[in-house]
Design a protein around this motif. Structure first.
Motif, mmCIF file in Angstrom:
data_model
loop_
_atom_site.group_PDB
_atom_site.id
_atom_site.type_symbol
_atom_site.label_atom_id
_atom_site.label_comp_id
_atom_site.label_asym_id
_atom_site.label_seq_id
_atom_site.Cartn_x
_atom_site.Cartn_y
_atom_site.Cartn_z
ATOM 1 N N THR A 59 129.405 24.917 7.817
ATOM 2 C CA THR A 59 129.681 23.764 6.966
ATOM 3 C C THR A 59 128.789 23.724 5.734
ATOM 4 O O THR A 59 129.090 23.076 4.762
ATOM 5 N N ASP A 60 127.660 24.422 5.802
ATOM 6 C CA ASP A 60 126.700 24.346 4.707
ATOM 7 C C ASP A 60 126.721 25.661 3.930
ATOM 8 O O ASP A 60 126.236 26.673 4.401
ATOM 9 N N SER A 61 127.319 25.616 2.768
ATOM 10 C CA SER A 61 127.410 26.863 2.009
ATOM 11 C C SER A 61 126.437 26.834 0.836
ATOM 12 O O SER A 61 126.806 27.059 -0.303
ATOM 13 N N SER A 62 125.168 26.497 1.142
ATOM 14 C CA SER A 62 124.158 26.468 0.077
ATOM 15 C C SER A 62 123.949 27.873 -0.477
ATOM 16 O O SER A 62 123.475 28.041 -1.589
ATOM 17 N N GLY A 63 124.331 28.882 0.340
ATOM 18 C CA GLY A 63 124.260 30.250 -0.150
ATOM 19 C C GLY A 63 122.877 30.863 -0.097
ATOM 20 O O GLY A 63 122.702 32.025 -0.407
ATOM 21 N N ARG A 64 121.871 30.082 0.314
ATOM 22 C CA ARG A 64 120.518 30.633 0.383
ATOM 23 C C ARG A 64 120.297 31.228 1.759
ATOM 24 O O ARG A 64 120.322 30.536 2.743
ATOM 25 N N ASN A 65 120.086 32.514 1.791
ATOM 26 C CA ASN A 65 119.806 33.178 3.053
ATOM 27 C C ASN A 65 118.372 33.690 2.997
ATOM 28 O O ASN A 65 117.902 34.128 1.942
ATOM 29 N N VAL B 73 129.154 38.735 4.181
ATOM 30 C CA VAL B 73 129.316 39.745 5.238
ATOM 31 C C VAL B 73 128.111 40.679 5.332
ATOM 32 O O VAL B 73 127.829 41.243 6.381
ATOM 33 N N ARG B 74 127.405 40.816 4.248
ATOM 34 C CA ARG B 74 126.228 41.691 4.245
ATOM 35 C C ARG B 74 125.157 41.192 5.219
ATOM 36 O O ARG B 74 124.428 41.975 5.805
ATOM 37 N N TYR B 75 125.082 39.886 5.386
ATOM 38 C CA TYR B 75 124.013 39.300 6.193
ATOM 39 C C TYR B 75 124.495 38.805 7.562
ATOM 40 O O TYR B 75 123.787 38.058 8.221
#
Lengths: 284, 110
Positions: A59-65, B73-75
């Protein structure tokens, strides 16, 4: 003048097929921000950082991994099975971590920090399930770094099961209590290094401050793994440096060989040539 | 080719079409046209993704699912019914009703 670097030479620590110059391994959890974590990882001087495997938050697509904040060319990632309470789950999680790291071509794809917990209150390891999971993972080709309690018998079982390193806890995870039972740790070291002096033993968990790290190293441990001690400090950056220095200091002290503990004093200055008229009675 | 359309699924996520004439897109278009008409031939299948019910068109591949959920998909790594599904198989393995999918990534931890 003797160059300090020339007297403090040390061999790298070997964990399976990984060779590391830093003996400090740091976790990546509980930082106030990913930026702060990134700075602390660098300041700690660690070569290896451990990470957990968790569900994607759909649900959280902040995009920070977190992986965007770890230099994958500098650090070897050590995926862990934190949060697993059964051997089956630990094996699943280890395989998932390996799959991600293979895709990233990080050398950490071939190892895992195994952690199988017994209960949520103490986060102490389940020794039976840990030995079981360790065997399965070794069979599956993993190099297993195995979190365990400071019990020497379990430690020996894990080495027999094929762990490339046994990692006894100093005290419960995140408790900051330091090394509660240095005698157990000494027995672990004795058992695990018997006929195999280079077998790596790493204190994993419970470290609260720099002296805990130094003590672990002074006892002859090969490394220390910690997370909360840095991440939870008032000034994590400064603590990252302190932990790095403590690890180096403790290691050097171990290599230097400490003096034995004695009950009575031994004068540091010559006893000959003292000009005092009054001689102390009863001196040895 | 029909115009690509967005299909509103039951959980409220709007799928954005990529405008490519792929089978997956066609199914979605078909689904849009048929929803509410046929009950005998349910168009969507139900799977569980990270513990939550998720509906998708039949023939959806794991790669389609990851794309629809906007997963990097990379992660990520994927498990299907508690078995690791290697990255190489994401494009070929199609979801079956009742599948339990876990999509994981790496997070901070110690």
């Amino acid at each position: 003048m003797t160059d300090p670097a020339s007297v403090t030479t040390d061999s790298p620590i070997r964990l399976g097929n990984h060779e590391l110059s830093s003996r400090l391994i740091v976790g990546t959890g509980k930082y106030r921000s990913l930026e702060l974590m990134q700075e602390c990882l660098a300041l700690s001087g660690a070569d290896v950082v451990t990470v957990a495997v968790r569900r994607e938050r759909l649900t959280d697509s902040s995009g920070r991994n977190i992986l965007d904040f770890i230099d994958l060319s500098r650090f070897t990632i050590l995926p862990n099975t934190a949060g697993c309470f059964s051997a089956e789950d630990a094996v699943r999680v280890a395989r998932l971590g390996r799959e991600i790291l293979r895709g990233l071509e990080n050398p950490g794809a071939d190892w895992v920090k195994l952690e199988v917990l017994g209960d949520t209150r103490t986060l102490l390891p389940d020794p039976v399930a840990t030995v079981d999971a360790c065997r399965r993972l070794v069979d599956d080709g993993f190099q297993v770094l195995c979190y365990t309690s400071d019990d020497p018998i379990t430690a020996r079982r894990l080495k027999e099961a094929g762990a490339v390193s046994v990692m006894p806890a100093g005290s419960p995870i995140g408790s900051g209590q330091g090394i509660l039972n240095r005698n157990n740790l000494r027995i672990c070291l004795e058992y695990l290094k018997e006929d195999d002096p280079d077998y790596p033993v790493i204190v994993d968990a419970g470290v609260g401050t720099a002296s805990d790290v130094a003590l672990a190293m002074e006892l002859g441990c090969d490394g220390v793994l910690l997370n909360t001690g840095i991440a939870g400090a008032d000034d994590p950056r400064r603590m990252a440096v302190a932990m790095k220095q403590a690890c180096q200091a403790g290691r050097q002290a171990w290599l230097a060989g400490r003096i034995p503990r004695k009950l009575y004093a031994t004068a540091s200055s010559p006893e000959e040539g003292v000009i005092c008229l009054k001689q102390q009675a009863g001196a040895g | 080719m029909p115009e690509p359309v967005g299909v509103l699924l039951s959980e409220g996520r709007r799928y954005s079409d990529r405008g490519q004439p792929d089978l997956h897109g066609l199914y979605r278009t078909a689904a849009a046209a048929t929803v509410g008409i046929s009950v005998e031939h349910p168009i969507m299948i139900q799977v569980r993704v990270n513990g939550k019910v998720h509906e998708c068109p039949p023939e959806t591949t794991v790669a389609d699912l990851l794309n629809d959920l906007q997963i990097n998909v990379r992660y990520c790594a994927v498990e299907r019914n508690q078995e690791l599904l290697p990255r190489e198989e994401h494009r070929t393995v199609r979801l079956v009703s009742g599948d339990e999918i876990e999509i994981v990534t790496l997070v901070g931890g110690g």
